[in-house]
Design an enzyme around this catalytic site. Structure first.
Site, PDB file in Angstrom:
ATOM      1  N   GLU B 188     -25.775  -0.373  23.765  1.00  0.00           N
ATOM      2  CA  GLU B 188     -27.030  -1.026  24.123  1.00  0.00           C
ATOM      3  C   GLU B 188     -28.132  -0.068  24.564  1.00  0.00           C
ATOM      4  O   GLU B 188     -29.305  -0.381  24.422  1.00  0.00           O
ATOM      5  CB  GLU B 188     -26.778  -2.062  25.229  1.00  0.00           C
ATOM      6  N   SER B 466       3.777 -57.543  40.381  1.00  0.00           N
ATOM      7  CA  SER B 466       4.991 -57.431  41.193  1.00  0.00           C
ATOM      8  C   SER B 466       5.092 -56.138  42.003  1.00  0.00           C
ATOM      9  O   SER B 466       6.043 -55.972  42.767  1.00  0.00           O
ATOM     10  CB  SER B 466       6.227 -57.536  40.296  1.00  0.00           C
TER      11      SER B 466
END
Lengths: 223, 771
Positions: B188, B466
């Site tokens: 870079e 239940s």
């Protein structure tokens, strides 16, 4: 060699603590002080260093030996949780307890055979002990909860949790943990007495004198 | 030149005017200079202010439970390896450093990375773990000496992102792997260590390259300029912005060391997009693409990440593996060319595959339902900005291995149910917790567990059917003078007129009455008639109070229909209720979070384990016995088609009217799981509790290999021999004698021994020996 210095320091530190607090295993309170120091020295050597509970413990004699997670109860107790001879014992690996890992120097009549802790739980209780001695009650609680996750039904862990909660001023939780400990302490009268005693202290702290007296009564009955 | 010539010519014609003009020009340029200087001062302030303060806000990080290692631990080798893969451990034959594991048969040697926990640091160390069956049977330090316990570093399972969704893991320059800085500079900004923020040389080179190529190939930006652009400026491409950028770059270099600028760059750079979340910095990119801490990256991985800087979307290794591979290899060649690495090193690195972790694996999955739970708990204690900006570390009880098993159980069961009419529309939720600690270990909020959305585990409040019944039987068994497990119940039709004049007339599922039955059978077979009668005898308010004591606050009206589960609960609430049943009557608020540390690793907050005894242990023991009979002989017995017979489990099925809700809640010693199946529009499904939710539950338990339920018998409970048919006291030696637990004093009086003599039992026993 390097460990000797911290070990000695810890012995001094632990020796200076109140006797009630420092017994990580309640039932040995009656044992002689010299051997207790020796025992603590052993604890410290086993786990000193900054990394709590991650230090090597003394090498077991047999290379293939296996450490049990919870104490083996005496053969006579009615319903064991993880006992080796229970039909539901999950793995054969629990069959061969190595008691050589438990701290040496315990006088006969002090720590009963069925009260011996080993491996991870012992290491973490010791770490918690050191944190508590250093005033780090939150750290001690945290280590004890770690031990509780590893051995959720070990009443000695619950006893220590209750003890630290009481030191933190949380008498309500202290009593609850002690009661949970009692539900796992069948056939262990000395431990039951210690748990009842802790319940009595918690109730006193809460201003419940009658309840405390009742708990002390239960402590005597247990023994 | 031009200017002076024109000046002269003007001077000739309009000397006075020229002086006037010149004066103005001078003044203007002075003003310009002042303005420029002022602008520079302003920029300087901007540069310094942002760079010297806290440069980034970091979202809170959420961690799974750390895996504990100790001898005797229940942990299958393959599960352990799965966790190691998720943590990004490299498999090599030699354990050379942290983050490396070597597998040889049942022994795994590894070098842990170390981590800062609430209780203190866990140091990095080499350990050897030996497995046998599904257990750890050996734990040693590599240098010799056994270890009592060791802890792996926890898996990062998510973060709490702010609105702008920027995420990063901050790193320091001394934590970067070899070659990262060299590669970045080589690719870079070759003159980074010598220029003053801008590099005329690079600009000239860029102009040359672009001119010869006839297109924009290369930018002349230095790393400093790139940092300035990302850190301070917007992304517009104008000349004035470019000039501002250059000025700021120079100013930044004036005030700060190259190392500071480089470190900031490494943390700032954008390297990918993960849905809503922007991946910033090499620290997070390393985790995101390789599941590894940055420091452990190898040359090929470094080259890959640096190559991505140019275009993180274009060079996304998961989406465009080929072009990214080409870019990586180009960079490796460049490194060899510039002498950063040897040609051999570059060649070797080029041989390696991309090595990017796959999505959907343990490490790369999202767990939106559990994170939702964590966020809700955290928001009670923290401001939103604390959570999204302070980099807090949140330690949870989430167990990724259990989570994946729960998800697999759901997927497998749905696959098996596939083809049944109406199953397509059925949604699902599941909660798994540890009954002994009250910690939530897994949470599924949808049949598509990766999608964040309606979290049914926490928010779907549905009739529990239940599932309420254990509360009724518990309320009964708390009165040992009235009820025992072998009390008789009438399973006969019943109808009552409510206050509103409506008649309530419950039915059994099979629409039959079953006559006189044992109390425990009412629960085991989930008979509605006998249970409703029992509940009415106890009183509906008593039952509702019991539900509350079990840990669920509700404001249900005390209607008889509540006895059969007309009231609604969320799966999480059901888990809380059953947790108390599973944990000996001790209620624990369910927890998902253990502790919170600051970004620096300082302890901040703990969520301690708390319990409260709500029931007599004896009554709970009896209910657990009945709930085990649900599984052995009742509505849950199909579970043993999937589970081994030696395994004790307890639970209860639940089906609401017209099968709109299929529930199952049940537990072993160490695992409690609640499953709900049903439709979001509350329509009927083809599933009952047993044919739907129970199947998911059983499949999960089979995979999770739980510990058999072995509750210690409380002091006030005794075992007694009873005749299986009459329920009357019997004797060990008698035919049809079975042992049942009773609260001491409530057991039937002992029966006459069957040998005719008092020692008959013993004689029978001896006879058995002789035979």
């Amino acid at each position: 060699m390097k460990l000797t210095v911290p070990a000695l320091l810890c012995v001094v530190a632990l020796g200076g603590c109140a006797t009630v607090q420092r017994g990580s295993i309640p039932v040995v309170e009656a044992s002689g002080s010299a051997s207790e120091l020796e025992r603590d020295a052993d604890y410290t050597r086993a786990t000193s260093g900054q990394s709590y509970g991650a230090q090597p413990v003394t090498e077991p004699s047999a290379g293939d030996a296996v450490v049990v997670m919870v104490p083996q109860q005496s053969a006579g107790s009615p319903l064991q949780v993880w006992s080796a001879d229970s039909p539901q014992a999950p793995q054969p690996s629990y069959d061969t307890p190595v008691i050589s890992q438990s701290p040496s120097g315990i006088p006969s009549g002090g720590l009963a055979a069925d009260e011996q802790l080993d491996g991870p739980v012992l290491a973490l209780l010791t770490a918690a002990q050191q944190q508590q001695a250093g005033g780090d009650l939150n750290g001690a609680s945290s280590s004890l909860e770690r031990a509780q996750r590893i051995a959720p039904r070990e009443p000695q862990v619950l006893y220590r949790l209750a003890e630290v909660r009481l030191a933190q001023g949380d008498a309500v939780q202290a009593e609850q943990f002690a009661r949970r400990g009692l539900s796992y302490a069948a056939g262990r009268p000395a431990l039951q007495a210690s748990l009842w005693d802790l319940i009595a202290q918690s109730r006193e702290r809460m201003g419940d004198a009658a309840g405390a007296a009742q708990a002390r009564q239960n402590a005597r009955v247990s023994l | 030149m031009t200017r002076s010539r024109t000046s002269r010519s003007r001077k000739k014609r309009h000397p006075g005017r020229l002086r006037w003009l010149f004066g103005w020009a001078l003044k203007l340029s002075l003003v310009g200079l002042v303005v420029l200087a002022g602008f520079a001062v302003y920029l300087d302030a901007v540069v310094q202010e942002k760079f010297s303060g806290k440069r980034w806000t970091v979202p809170a990080k959420v961690y799974a439970r750390p895996l504990e290692l100790f001898v005797g631990q229940k942990l299958a080798r393959d599960d352990f390896l799965r966790e190691l893969d998720a943590l990004g451990y490299r498999r090599e034959s030699n354990v050379a450093g942290p983050g490396v594991a070597a597998v040889a048969g049942n022994t795994v040697e590894l070098h842990t990375r170390g981590f800062q926990f609430y209780e203190g640091p866990e140091r990095a160390q080499r350990v050897r773990v030996r497995f046998s069956g599904n257990h750890v049977v050996g734990l040693d330090q590599a240098g010799g000496g056994s270890l009592a316990v060791a802890r792996m570093e926890p898996l990062l399972i998510g973060g709490l992102y702010p609105a702008h969704n920027e995420d990063r893991i901050l790193i320091k320059l001394d934590q970067v792997p070899p070659y990262l800085v060299e590669t970045l500079v080589a690719v870079e900004d070759r003159d980074f260590f010598s220029h003053l923020g801008v590099s005329p040389k690079s600009i000239a080179r860029a102009i040359w390259v672009n001119a010869t190529a006839g297109q924009m190939r290369q930018g002349g930006s230095t790393l400093t300029q790139q940092l300035v652009k990302n850190f301070y400026l917007t992304s517009e491409r104008t000349l004035s912005r470019k000039l501002t950028e250059a000025m700021m770059a120079v100013l930044l270099e004036l005030h700060y060391e190259k190392e500071d600028i480089l470190e900031a760059y490494l943390n700032e750079v954008f390297l990918g997009q993960d849905g809503q979340r922007a991946v910033h910095g090499f620290g997070l990119a390393s985790q995101y693409f390789f599941n590894q801490p940055l420091a452990e990256l190898q040359l090929d991985q470094v080259a890959l990440l640096v190559g991505m800087v140019k275009g993180p979307t274009y060079y996304n290794p998961r989406r465009h593996p080929e072009r990214t591979l080409a870019r990586r290899n180009l960079i490796l060649d460049l490194l060899a060319e510039q002498g950063v690495v040897s040609v051999e090193q570059a060649t070797a690195a080029k041989q390696k595959p991309l090595g990017v972790s796959a999505r959907g694996t343990l490490a790369n999955s999202s767990y939106p339902a559990f994170l939702d739970l964590v966020k809700r708990q955290l928001r009670q204690d923290y401001q939103e900005s604390d959570l999204t900006e302070e980099g807090l570390r949140i330690f949870t009880s989430f167990d990724p291995i259990i989570q994946l098993k729960a998800e697999a159980a759901l997927a497998d069961t749905f696959k098996r149910l596939d083809g049944r009419k109406g199953v397509d529309e059925v949604q699902a939720a599941m909660v798994v917790s540890n009954p002994e600690t009250g910690e939530v270990q897994a949470l599924v909020g949808s049949r598509q567990p990766r999608f964040a959305g309606f979290n049914r585990a926490l928010d779907a409040q549905r009739p529990i059917g239940s599932l309420i019944k254990p509360a009724i039987y518990l309320a009964a068994l708390e009165r040992p003078s009235q009820y025992t497990l072998t009390s008789w119940l009438e399973d006969e039709p019943i109808s009552i007129k409510g206050r509103d004049g409506q008649v309530w007339q419950p039915q059994n599922y099979d629409r039959k009455a079953h006559g006189t039955i044992y109390l425990y059978q009412g629960l085991a077979s989930s008979y509605n008639l006998s249970t409703a009668r029992l509940g009415l005898d106890l009183g509906v308010p008593t039952v509702l109070k019991t539900v509350e004591r079990l840990g669920v606050e509700q404001s249900w009206p005390a209607y008889p229909s509540m006895l059969l589960g007309a009231g609604g609960m969320t799966p999480m609430q059901v888990t809380g209720m059953y947790q108390t049943l599973a944990n000996g009557g001790f209620n624990t608020p369910l927890r998902g979070i253990r502790s919170v540390l600051t970004a620096e690793g300082e302890p901040l907050k703990r969520y301690p384990f708390q319990i409260q005894q709500r029931f007599d242990p004896g009554a709970i023991y009896l209910v657990q016995e009945a709930m085990q009979r649900v599984m052995r002989e009742g509505t849950g017995r199909s579970v043993y088609g999937q589970l081994p017979a030696r395994l004790n489990v307890a639970g209860k099925t639940g089906t609401s009217n017209d099968s709109r809700d299929s529930w199952f809640a049940g537990f072993s010693q160490d695992l409690l799981a609640v499953v709900w199946l049903g439709r979001d529009d509350n329509g009927p499904t083809p599933l009952t509790g047993a044919s739907g939710a129970l199947q998911v539950w059983a499949s999960f338990m089979r995979q999770a290999d739980p510990m058999s339920l072995e509750a210690p018998m409380p002091d006030n409970v005794t075992l007694a021999w009873v005749d299986a048919y009459t329920g009357e006291g019997s004797d060990a030696g008698c035919p049809n004698a079975v042992q049942m637990p009773y609260i001491r004093g409530s057991q039937p009086s002992p029966g006459v021994s069957c040998g005719g003599q008092e020692a008959g039992g013993v004689m029978d026993w001896v006879r058995g020996w002789l035979d």
